[in-house]
Structure formats: C-alpha cells, structure tokens
Design a protein around this motif. Structure first.
Motif, PDB file in Angstrom:
ATOM      1  N   ILE A 145       0.844  -1.205   0.000  1.00  0.00           N
ATOM      2  CA  ILE A 145       0.000   0.000   0.000  1.00  0.00           C
ATOM      3  C   ILE A 145       0.874   1.247   0.000  1.00  0.00           C
ATOM      4  CG2 ILE A 145      -1.584   1.361   1.444  1.00  0.00           C
ATOM      5  CD1 ILE A 145      -2.878  -1.309   2.298  1.00  0.00           C
ATOM      6  N   LEU A 146       1.893   1.218   0.858  1.00  0.00           N
ATOM      7  CA  LEU A 146       2.777   2.389   0.945  1.00  0.00           C
ATOM      8  C   LEU A 146       3.508   2.614  -0.377  1.00  0.00           C
ATOM      9  CD1 LEU A 146       3.739   4.603   2.833  1.00  0.00           C
ATOM     10  CD2 LEU A 146       5.602   3.091   3.561  1.00  0.00           C
ATOM     11  N   GLU A 147       3.994   1.540  -0.968  1.00  0.00           N
ATOM     12  CA  GLU A 147       4.697   1.684  -2.252  1.00  0.00           C
ATOM     13  C   GLU A 147       3.756   2.237  -3.319  1.00  0.00           C
ATOM     14  OE1 GLU A 147       7.760   1.560  -2.948  1.00  0.00           O
ATOM     15  OE2 GLU A 147       8.547   0.692  -1.107  1.00  0.00           O
ATOM     16  N   ASP A 148       2.503   1.803  -3.279  1.00  0.00           N
ATOM     17  CA  ASP A 148       1.531   2.303  -4.245  1.00  0.00           C
ATOM     18  C   ASP A 148       1.308   3.804  -4.056  1.00  0.00           C
ATOM     19  OD1 ASP A 148      -0.523   1.785  -6.322  1.00  0.00           O
ATOM     20  OD2 ASP A 148      -1.895   2.456  -4.752  1.00  0.00           O
ATOM     21  N   ILE A 149       1.218   4.211  -2.806  1.00  0.00           N
ATOM     22  CA  ILE A 149       1.011   5.648  -2.533  1.00  0.00           C
ATOM     23  C   ILE A 149       2.255   6.448  -2.918  1.00  0.00           C
ATOM     24  CG2 ILE A 149       0.695   7.317  -0.652  1.00  0.00           C
ATOM     25  CD1 ILE A 149      -1.213   5.298   0.647  1.00  0.00           C
ATOM     26  N   PHE A 150       3.431   5.883  -2.632  1.00  0.00           N
ATOM     27  CA  PHE A 150       4.666   6.555  -3.074  1.00  0.00           C
ATOM     28  C   PHE A 150       4.659   6.753  -4.593  1.00  0.00           C
ATOM     29  CE2 PHE A 150       7.433   4.866   0.671  1.00  0.00           C
ATOM     30  CZ  PHE A 150       7.097   5.982   1.432  1.00  0.00           C
ATOM     31  N   ALA A 151       4.267   5.708  -5.314  1.00  0.00           N
ATOM     32  CA  ALA A 151       4.274   5.791  -6.786  1.00  0.00           C
ATOM     33  C   ALA A 151       3.318   6.875  -7.275  1.00  0.00           C
ATOM     34  CB  ALA A 151       3.898   4.434  -7.378  1.00  0.00           C
ATOM     35  N   GLN A 152       2.147   6.965  -6.611  1.00  0.00           N
ATOM     36  CA  GLN A 152       1.194   8.009  -6.998  1.00  0.00           C
ATOM     37  C   GLN A 152       1.759   9.393  -6.694  1.00  0.00           C
ATOM     38  OE1 GLN A 152      -2.977   7.332  -5.818  1.00  0.00           O
ATOM     39  NE2 GLN A 152      -2.450   5.185  -5.501  1.00  0.00           N
ATOM     40  N   ALA A 153       2.484   9.502  -5.578  1.00  0.00           N
ATOM     41  CA  ALA A 153       3.077  10.804  -5.220  1.00  0.00           C
ATOM     42  C   ALA A 153       4.163  11.194  -6.220  1.00  0.00           C
ATOM     43  CB  ALA A 153       3.655  10.741  -3.811  1.00  0.00           C
ATOM     44  N   ARG A 154       4.961  10.210  -6.628  1.00  0.00           N
ATOM     45  CA  ARG A 154       6.033  10.521  -7.592  1.00  0.00           C
ATOM     46  C   ARG A 154       5.454  10.993  -8.927  1.00  0.00           C
ATOM     47  NH1 ARG A 154       8.715   6.019  -5.170  1.00  0.00           N
ATOM     48  NH2 ARG A 154       7.841   4.594  -6.731  1.00  0.00           N
ATOM     49  N   ALA A 155       4.229  10.562  -9.219  1.00  0.00           N
ATOM     50  CA  ALA A 155       3.608  10.964 -10.493  1.00  0.00           C
ATOM     51  C   ALA A 155       3.070  12.393 -10.443  1.00  0.00           C
ATOM     52  CB  ALA A 155       2.475   9.996 -10.830  1.00  0.00           C
ATOM     53  N   VAL A 156       3.027  12.944  -9.252  1.00  0.00           N
ATOM     54  CA  VAL A 156       2.541  14.326  -9.124  1.00  0.00           C
ATOM     55  C   VAL A 156       3.589  15.261  -9.720  1.00  0.00           C
ATOM     56  CG1 VAL A 156       2.010  16.177  -7.487  1.00  0.00           C
ATOM     57  CG2 VAL A 156       1.144  13.859  -7.083  1.00  0.00           C
ATOM     58  N   ALA A 157       3.204  15.999 -10.755  1.00  0.00           N
ATOM     59  CA  ALA A 157       4.149  16.917 -11.403  1.00  0.00           C
ATOM     60  C   ALA A 157       3.397  18.182 -11.804  1.00  0.00           C
ATOM     61  CB  ALA A 157       4.791  16.260 -12.614  1.00  0.00           C
ATOM     62  N   PRO A 158       3.117  19.017 -10.831  1.00  0.00           N
ATOM     63  CA  PRO A 158       2.314  20.210 -11.131  1.00  0.00           C
ATOM     64  C   PRO A 158       3.074  21.194 -12.020  1.00  0.00           C
ATOM     65  CG  PRO A 158       3.214  20.339  -8.917  1.00  0.00           C
ATOM     66  CD  PRO A 158       3.589  18.991  -9.456  1.00  0.00           C
ATOM     67  N   THR A 159       2.347  21.859 -12.869  1.00  0.00           N
ATOM     68  CA  THR A 159       2.942  22.921 -13.684  1.00  0.00           C
ATOM     69  C   THR A 159       2.783  24.237 -12.936  1.00  0.00           C
ATOM     70  OG1 THR A 159       2.300  21.752 -15.688  1.00  0.00           O
ATOM     71  CG2 THR A 159       2.842  24.091 -15.918  1.00  0.00           C
TER      72      THR A 159
END
Lengths: 195, 118
Positions: free
Chosen positions: B10-24
C-alpha cells in the motif's frame, strides 16, 4: 510560462546562478523556468496542499536569488541546495500542521464519474501521506520523502541532509516502517480494502 | 508477515502516486517568483548618490589632502598672529608704523599752487 529562447541551453545551473549574480537578468528567468517546476513538485509531494506548496516554492526561489552573490562555486550543486531548502521549509509547515488537517476536511465528490472519484481518492491519499509525514520525526520525514518521493540515492540524500549514508539508511528504514503503520490504519478510508 | 507485506505494498503504491505528481507552475506563481528577483547587482545598480560635501572632498583629494590643507592654514594663521622672531621684522615692515607712502611730492604741490596763482 512563455519560454524564452534558451540562451543558456546546456549550461549548468551554477553557471546560470553566477551569470545572474553578475548582472544577467535573463539568467534569472532561465533559472526559474528550469528549477521552479522541480521545486514546486517536491513541495507538492510533501505537503499535498497547492497553496502551501506554492508558498514554499516561491520562498525557496527568493532564497536562491539572495544566495546568488555569495554562491561558493564548486562547493554544492544548485539542485542539492534547493532540495535542502525545500525540504526544510516543508518540514516547518508539517510541524505546524500536526493534528490540523484530517481527511474529514476533504470534500466528497459531487458526482459519480469515475475520474472524479479516482481523483478525489488520489487527493485523499496524497493528503494522508503528507499528514503521515507530519507525524514522523522531521529527519525521518525528510529522508523518506527524498528517497521515496524524489527518488534520490542515499549518497545524494546524505549530502542534502549533511550526514552520512549509514545515517540516511537508518532514517529511511525507520521512517518507512512508521509510515507503513500509519497508512495501514487508514487503508479502508483510502480505498485499499477491495484491492 | 503477510499483513506487513500488504502494508508495504500500500505504501509503495502511494509513493508511486506521489512521484507521479508533477504540477505545472501557474502564471501567477511564476510572476510572483520573477517579482522577487532583485535588480541585478552589478550591471544596472546606480552609483550611490554622494553629498555635496563628499564631492568637494573628492575634488580636494580626500581626507588626507584636506587634513594637510587644514594644518597648513592653521600654521599660517598662527604665524600671522604670533610670528616668530625670525619673521617679526618683515611683519613689522608690512603692518607697522614704519610704512609711509608719499603720493604727492612737494614740487607737485607747489606746481599746483603756481597753477592757481597764475
């Protein structure tokens, strides 16, 4: 952002910073275009709240401008320096936030469209992660975020945090265990029951 | 053990989602950042304004030169007020009673009288 012709293509960040310190105003714009997205992304991953992340990103860039005249060439990379500044600014905000923001404050989706629901769930997970980081000791939160959110290596993190690799490994391992425990307690509300 | 693995996943999944955050960065944020850019220090920073006294001082050659001028002036005034013996005769000659200047000679006066008499 209206991208200007990249007069500084290929030049390292440090060269741009020195050019700016020597009076080249265009170097500041080039640095902003190059560094601001990265700075904002790091802050957003740690804080999950856009307004706070933008505040941190702005402050980090202002500190960079102030640092430019005194920049010691060859001592540290600009990116390393910025990771440290953003990390410290974020932990300052997380410290103040402890116990402040909860998932109850996040609005429920107003319609049933899967994309909206999915986005809300992602937002909730990012907010939960940020709150969990706030619950960790600050050094652990910094090490975990640099390792698992920014994807940096342990030697890079050691330089950013001004410590050694062994210490980083320890901080990261303990921080990750604590985070896993916190997130496990919220897995139902974060939509992981049926996975 | 299984539960720990599940929590890690679960934690790894949340980390992966966080890494995908790339705001302009928004235009507003860019504007705020650029507004915080100080005026370049070297190229266009105007020279500091200097006071009139400072400018006069510069013309005279700075504090060192001015202090020499002041010393010389004080010495001159003092010599004038209380001259040493070696220069006393000269000052007495210039400023004392011994100076007498005759603008008209006696002959000239008589000549004038002749003119009136005649």
């Amino acid at each position: 952002m209206n991208a200007m012709p990249d007069l500084f293509a290929g030049a390292p960040d440090e060269a741009l910073l020195i050019a700016f310190a020597n009076g080249d105003a265009q170097a500041a714009q080039a640095l902003t275009e190059r560094l601001l997205p990265r700075v904002l992304a790091q802050a957003t991953r740690m804080l999950a709240i856009q307004a706070e992340a933008e505040e941190v990103a702005q402050e980090a860039m202002i500190r960079l401008w102030k640092q430019a005249p005194d920049w010691r060439q060859g001592e540290a990379q600009v990116s390393t320096w910025l990771y440290r500044v953003v990390s410290n600014l974020c932990t300052d905000i997380l410290r103040k936030r402890r116990g402040g923001v909860s998932l109850d404050q996040i609005a429920e989706p107003t319609d049933g469209a899967p994309s909206v629901v999915q986005q809300m769930q992602t937002n909730a997970r990012m907010q939960a992660l940020s709150d969990a980081l706030a619950a960790l000791p600050e050094r652990q939160a910094q090490a975990v975020s640099l390792r698992h959110l920014e994807g940096l290596s342990n030697p890079e993190i050691a330089e950013i945090m001004d410590t050694n690799v062994r210490s980083v490994e320890s901080l990261t391992a303990r921080g990750k265990r604590a985070l896993a425990a916190i997130m496990a307690g919220r897995k139902a509300e974060l939509g992981y029951d049926d996975d | 053990m299984m539960m720990t693995d599940r929590n890690d996943d679960i934690l790894e999944d949340i980390f992966a989602q966080a890494r995908a955050v790339a705001p302009t960065p928004s235009d507003d944020l860019i504007a705020r950042v650029m507004a915080g850019v100080p005026v370049p220090q070297v190229a266009s920073q105007p020279a500091p304004r200097r006071s009139l006294g400072q400018q006069v001082l510069d013309i005279l050659g700075g504090w060192t030169a001015v202090s020499g001028l002041v010393t010389a002036t004080c010495a001159g005034v003092w010599i004038g007020v209380s001259p040493p013996e070696s220069v006393q005769d000269y000052t007495a000659t210039y400023f004392g009673d011994e100076i007498s200047v005759s603008l008209f000679s006696e002959e000239a006066i008589f000549a004038t009288g002749d003119f009136f008499d005649g």
